[in-house]
Design a protein around this motif. Structure first.
Motif: not given
Length: 320
Positions: A141, A148, A167, A238
């Protein structure tokens, strides 16, 4: 469609090594309505330590397409292909693959920023590992700097499961070396030319959603490897969180049902149909959201009409 042809042996003002010294890498960058992000993505490609690059921007038409063209014009050795209609993710990436001349092809998007050694690391990994097939970097991210996606695992059982490694986690060195997975995010993929030729890219009828999952399901059935190379890194803007439109929900649902008919083990299909078609169908029938109800039953009707051809394709692929 607008095509600006460029030489393969330059990026920006830098003269590149000959193709004999470095394999040519084609970078296919999919663009849609995000010129500011695109500018940053292209800037990161200009800074790659690996220099023998062919960069192709595929722009699906949007209100910002004129601005997209202006941004690309600032990078004179980048090829711009503006499609005459929105081909979605699947069709857009396929158009890029059709125009790619490289020994390797990297798929990326306008909201992805590559770290300087990303392409070099992926090329070196495939050069050193001839048995590797589809590879990918770790995706972070961009703002939070958390992981991510470091690939994941895909299970087409009675209940659909897709787990993403790392994640939301900070990078604490938990992925010190390359590792195999059964799912790679479509935002960043890297493979040799013959891999893309063998698998014919993405299913264009999917337009968007589940497209990368379906490719991964095919790769897995063919016993090819999918590998995350953690020393290669990219950063993902994002996304803005918003409610999905009925049209997008339609594509998500029809592709989901199609995925199962094509690739799920036969023993799981009865439970899947009961759970996702029958039970969810009853819920949608009494839903107050008319748009979502139409999307669900529209998707179901699409799948019913396509079921004979999907099952024939399934049988053919299982025989190969």
């Amino acid at each position: 469609m607008t095509v600006a042809t460029v030489p393969h042996l330059q990026v920006g003002d830098r003269v590149l090594l000959s193709n004999k010294a470095q394999p040519l890498v084609s970078i296919v960058l999919l663009s849609y309505n995000r010129p500011r992000m695109l500018d940053e993505a292209l800037a990161s490609l200009q800074l790659q330590s690996y220099q023998n690059l062919e960069i192709i921007v595929i722009d699906n038409p949007s209100a910002a397409s004129v601005e997209v063209a202006r941004v690309v014009s600032n990078y004179p050795h980048v090829k711009l292909i503006q499609t005459d209609r929105n081909l979605g993710y699947a069709g857009g990436m396929n158009r890029g693959l059709q125009n790619a001349a490289g020994d390797y092809t990297c798929l990326t998007e306008d909201d992805i920023v590559l770290e300087t050694d990303c392409i070099k690391t992926l090329v070196e990994f495939l050069e050193d590992n001839p048995d590797a097939d589809l590879v990918a970097p770790i995706i972070y991210n961009k703002t939070s700097r958390t992981i991510r996606c470091a690939g994941g695992e895909l299970e087409l059982g009675g209940v659909y499961r897709r787990s993403i490694r790392g994640s939301g986690e900070p990078d604490t060195g938990q992925f010190p070396r390359a590792f195999d997975v059964t799912y790679i995010d479509g935002a960043s993929m890297f493979a040799r030319r013959d891999f893309w030729q063998k698998f014919h890219g993405f299913r264009e009828e999917y337009f968007m959603y589940v497209d990368a999952v379906e490719l991964c399901a095919r790769v897995r059935k063919s016993a090819k490897r999918m590998t995350i190379v953690p020393q290669a890194k990219v950063h993902h803007f994002e996304p803005t969180v918003g409610s999905a439109s009925a049209d997008l929900e339609f594509h998500k649902l029809k592709n989901f049902f199609s995925l199962y008919l094509l690739h799920a083990p036969a023993r799981h299909l009865p439970e899947f149909i009961c759970r996702y078609a029958v039970i969810n169908g009853l819920r949608k029938a009494f839903s107050r959201d008319a748009k979502q109800r139409r999307a669900f039953f529209g998707a179901l009707l699409w799948v019913v009409r396509r079921t004979p051809s999907l099952l024939r394709e399934r049988a053919t692929s299982n025989d190969q």
